[in-house]
Design a protein around this motif. Structure first.
Motif, PDB file in Angstrom:
ATOM      1  N   ALA A 128     -11.427   2.720  12.012  1.00 29.71           N
ATOM      2  CA  ALA A 128     -12.726   2.098  11.734  1.00 29.71           C
ATOM      3  C   ALA A 128     -12.784   1.545  10.317  1.00 29.71           C
ATOM      4  O   ALA A 128     -13.499   0.577  10.053  1.00 29.71           O
ATOM      5  N   LEU A 129     -12.012   2.107   9.411  1.00 32.43           N
ATOM      6  CA  LEU A 129     -12.023   1.641   8.028  1.00 32.43           C
ATOM      7  C   LEU A 129     -11.570   0.199   7.907  1.00 32.43           C
ATOM      8  O   LEU A 129     -12.063  -0.543   7.065  1.00 32.43           O
ATOM      9  N   ALA A 130     -10.623  -0.185   8.732  1.00 29.23           N
ATOM     10  CA  ALA A 130     -10.139  -1.556   8.677  1.00 29.23           C
ATOM     11  C   ALA A 130     -11.257  -2.536   8.993  1.00 29.23           C
ATOM     12  O   ALA A 130     -11.291  -3.646   8.479  1.00 29.23           O
ATOM     13  N   VAL A 131     -12.185  -2.120   9.833  1.00 25.31           N
ATOM     14  CA  VAL A 131     -13.319  -2.964  10.202  1.00 25.31           C
ATOM     15  C   VAL A 131     -14.398  -2.917   9.130  1.00 25.31           C
ATOM     16  O   VAL A 131     -14.974  -3.934   8.771  1.00 25.31           O
ATOM     17  N   LEU A 132     -14.666  -1.729   8.630  1.00 29.16           N
ATOM     18  CA  LEU A 132     -15.773  -1.572   7.688  1.00 29.16           C
ATOM     19  C   LEU A 132     -15.564  -2.311   6.376  1.00 29.16           C
ATOM     20  O   LEU A 132     -16.434  -3.032   5.916  1.00 29.16           O
ATOM     21  N   GLY A 133     -14.428  -2.069   5.735  1.00 30.10           N
ATOM     22  CA  GLY A 133     -14.162  -2.744   4.475  1.00 30.10           C
ATOM     23  C   GLY A 133     -15.064  -2.302   3.339  1.00 30.10           C
ATOM     24  O   GLY A 133     -15.157  -2.969   2.329  1.00 30.10           O
ATOM     25  N   VAL A 134     -15.733  -1.160   3.495  1.00 24.26           N
ATOM     26  CA  VAL A 134     -16.645  -0.690   2.465  1.00 24.26           C
ATOM     27  C   VAL A 134     -16.207   0.684   2.020  1.00 24.26           C
ATOM     28  O   VAL A 134     -16.177   1.603   2.813  1.00 24.26           O
ATOM     29  N   VAL A 135     -15.849   0.803   0.744  1.00 20.52           N
ATOM     30  CA  VAL A 135     -15.447   2.094   0.223  1.00 20.52           C
ATOM     31  C   VAL A 135     -16.039   2.246  -1.169  1.00 20.52           C
ATOM     32  O   VAL A 135     -15.977   1.344  -1.970  1.00 20.52           O
ATOM     33  N   ALA A 136     -16.632   3.411  -1.410  1.00 16.88           N
ATOM     34  CA  ALA A 136     -17.165   3.694  -2.735  1.00 16.88           C
ATOM     35  C   ALA A 136     -16.820   5.115  -3.091  1.00 16.88           C
ATOM     36  O   ALA A 136     -16.988   6.016  -2.289  1.00 16.88           O
ATOM     37  N   LEU A 137     -16.298   5.312  -4.283  1.00 17.37           N
ATOM     38  CA  LEU A 137     -16.016   6.667  -4.741  1.00 17.37           C
ATOM     39  C   LEU A 137     -17.315   7.208  -5.301  1.00 17.37           C
ATOM     40  O   LEU A 137     -17.831   6.734  -6.298  1.00 17.37           O
ATOM     41  N   ALA A 138     -17.879   8.189  -4.613  1.00 19.54           N
ATOM     42  CA  ALA A 138     -19.182   8.719  -4.985  1.00 19.54           C
ATOM     43  C   ALA A 138     -19.032  10.129  -5.499  1.00 19.54           C
ATOM     44  O   ALA A 138     -18.272  10.912  -4.972  1.00 19.54           O
ATOM     45  N   GLY A 139     -19.770  10.451  -6.524  1.00 16.64           N
ATOM     46  CA  GLY A 139     -19.804  11.813  -7.034  1.00 16.64           C
ATOM     47  C   GLY A 139     -21.027  12.506  -6.488  1.00 16.64           C
ATOM     48  O   GLY A 139     -22.037  11.879  -6.234  1.00 16.64           O
ATOM     49  N   CYS A 140     -20.902  13.797  -6.267  1.00 17.81           N
ATOM     50  CA  CYS A 140     -22.025  14.570  -5.753  1.00 17.81           C
ATOM     51  C   CYS A 140     -22.521  15.513  -6.832  1.00 17.81           C
ATOM     52  O   CYS A 140     -21.728  16.084  -7.555  1.00 17.81           O
ATOM     53  N   ALA A 141     -23.793  15.654  -6.905  1.00 17.53           N
ATOM     54  CA  ALA A 141     -24.391  16.593  -7.842  1.00 17.53           C
ATOM     55  C   ALA A 141     -24.521  17.938  -7.162  1.00 17.53           C
ATOM     56  O   ALA A 141     -24.570  18.017  -5.943  1.00 17.53           O
TER      57      ALA A 141
ATOM     58  N   VAL B 235      -1.358  11.981   1.020  1.00 20.56           N
ATOM     59  CA  VAL B 235      -1.243  10.637   1.582  1.00 20.56           C
ATOM     60  C   VAL B 235      -0.077  10.566   2.564  1.00 20.56           C
ATOM     61  O   VAL B 235      -0.209   9.979   3.643  1.00 20.56           O
ATOM     62  N   ALA B 236       1.049  11.175   2.232  1.00 19.33           N
ATOM     63  CA  ALA B 236       2.212  11.148   3.126  1.00 19.33           C
ATOM     64  C   ALA B 236       1.878  11.814   4.466  1.00 19.33           C
ATOM     65  O   ALA B 236       2.209  11.280   5.538  1.00 19.33           O
ATOM     66  N   GLN B 237       1.203  12.965   4.417  1.00 22.58           N
ATOM     67  CA  GLN B 237       0.872  13.658   5.660  1.00 22.58           C
ATOM     68  C   GLN B 237      -0.193  12.912   6.460  1.00 22.58           C
ATOM     69  O   GLN B 237      -0.112  12.827   7.682  1.00 22.58           O
ATOM     70  N   GLN B 238      -1.193  12.363   5.771  1.00 26.26           N
ATOM     71  CA  GLN B 238      -2.240  11.619   6.487  1.00 26.26           C
ATOM     72  C   GLN B 238      -1.669  10.341   7.093  1.00 26.26           C
ATOM     73  O   GLN B 238      -2.011   9.981   8.221  1.00 26.26           O
TER      74      GLN B 238
ATOM     75  N   GLU C  59      -3.869   0.084   2.493  1.00 23.79           N
ATOM     76  CA  GLU C  59      -4.345   0.428   1.148  1.00 23.79           C
ATOM     77  C   GLU C  59      -5.731   1.070   1.244  1.00 23.79           C
ATOM     78  O   GLU C  59      -6.045   2.022   0.541  1.00 23.79           O
ATOM     79  N   GLN C  60      -6.537   0.562   2.140  1.00 22.06           N
ATOM     80  CA  GLN C  60      -7.885   1.086   2.314  1.00 22.06           C
ATOM     81  C   GLN C  60      -7.856   2.511   2.874  1.00 22.06           C
ATOM     82  O   GLN C  60      -8.650   3.362   2.474  1.00 22.06           O
ATOM     83  N   ALA C  61      -6.946   2.791   3.790  1.00 20.94           N
ATOM     84  CA  ALA C  61      -6.822   4.141   4.342  1.00 20.94           C
ATOM     85  C   ALA C  61      -6.437   5.125   3.238  1.00 20.94           C
ATOM     86  O   ALA C  61      -6.951   6.250   3.189  1.00 20.94           O
ATOM     87  N   GLU C  62      -5.563   4.710   2.345  1.00 23.14           N
ATOM     88  CA  GLU C  62      -5.170   5.569   1.227  1.00 23.14           C
ATOM     89  C   GLU C  62      -6.353   5.811   0.298  1.00 23.14           C
ATOM     90  O   GLU C  62      -6.606   6.941  -0.131  1.00 23.14           O
ATOM     91  N   THR C  63      -7.095   4.769   0.015  1.00 22.49           N
ATOM     92  CA  THR C  63      -8.268   4.894  -0.852  1.00 22.49           C
ATOM     93  C   THR C  63      -9.274   5.880  -0.260  1.00 22.49           C
ATOM     94  O   THR C  63      -9.770   6.773  -0.950  1.00 22.49           O
ATOM     95  N   VAL C  64      -9.577   5.728   1.005  1.00 19.49           N
ATOM     96  CA  VAL C  64     -10.569   6.587   1.651  1.00 19.49           C
ATOM     97  C   VAL C  64     -10.087   8.031   1.709  1.00 19.49           C
ATOM     98  O   VAL C  64     -10.843   8.962   1.442  1.00 19.49           O
ATOM     99  N   THR C  65      -8.828   8.232   2.064  1.00 15.39           N
ATOM    100  CA  THR C  65      -8.271   9.580   2.132  1.00 15.39           C
ATOM    101  C   THR C  65      -8.423  10.281   0.790  1.00 15.39           C
ATOM    102  O   THR C  65      -8.891  11.425   0.719  1.00 15.39           O
ATOM    103  N   LEU C  66      -8.039   9.603  -0.269  1.00 20.35           N
ATOM    104  CA  LEU C  66      -8.136  10.200  -1.604  1.00 20.35           C
ATOM    105  C   LEU C  66      -9.592  10.391  -2.033  1.00 20.35           C
ATOM    106  O   LEU C  66      -9.952  11.437  -2.570  1.00 20.35           O
TER     107      LEU C  66
END
Length: 190
Positions: free
Chosen positions: A14-27, A92-95, A108-115
């Motif tokens: 689904a990530l390939a379709v979405l194209g939206v990734v944001a690194l968010a911090g949680c409080a 990343v290798a295992q995922q 590249e997007q799958a790696e970004t999201v996984t991390l």
């Protein structure tokens, strides 16, 4: 606990379709039941000592989080993340192997999201004094902008959560059992 193949694979597809990734911090979770302005009796000295021993100091948690972020070598706000540390590279290798074994294609997007999912969960662990229970887990899952951006349906939400929990095994392994337990207590779904 076993992390199922279908949700993780579906999410990365689904990530390939979405194209939206944001690194968010949680409080850290706040006490929603507190009522400012309502007088309460002052705690006794022993109660204050017990409370400070059980509650992480916010300054310490922030310092630990900042150190964690520096150790991970991932610039905050960077739109693309790549594995830099040995733990990230193993995650990343295992995922990637998991995704490709299930017919998916790594990107590249799958790696970004996984991390990003794993880093975000580990940051939440730190900010909650390494105390992750079902409540912290549920609050994180329901309030994470990253998870919400990936959750186009229940399967993709569960896939994102699965990747997140799996990632804690690599990036914050001491906290991973708590994430796994909270996920199990939540029925493995959110």
């Amino acid at each position: 606990m076993s992390i199922t193949a279908r949700p993780r694979t579906a999410t990365l597809a689904a990530l390939a379709v979405l194209g939206v990734v944001a690194l968010a911090g949680c409080a850290p979770a706040s006490d929603a039941g507190s009522s400012e302005g309502t007088p309460t009796p002052a705690p006794t000295a022993s109660a204050q000592e017990e409370s400070s021993a059980a509650t992480p100091d916010a300054g310490d948690a922030l310092a630990e989080r900042d150190a964690f972020i520096a150790e991970q070598q991932q610039p905050v706000g960077q739109p693309t993340l790549t594995a830099k540390t040995p733990a990230q590279q193993e995650l990343v290798a295992q995922q990637r192997a998991h995704l490709e074994a299930n017919g998916g294609q790594w990107s590249e997007q799958a790696e970004t999201v996984t991390l990003a999912l794993a880093l975000d969960a580990c940051e939440t662990s730190i900010l909650n004094g390494h105390q992750v229970d079902q409540n912290v887990f549920q609050m994180h899952v329901t309030s994470s902008p990253l998870i919400q951006s990936l959750a186009i349906d229940d399967a993709s939400r569960e896939g994102a959560v699965s990747i997140m929990v799996f990632g804690t095994r690599f990036l914050c392994p001491d906290d991973a059992p708590q994430w796994e337990q909270a996920w199990t207590e939540s029925g493995g779904q959110q």
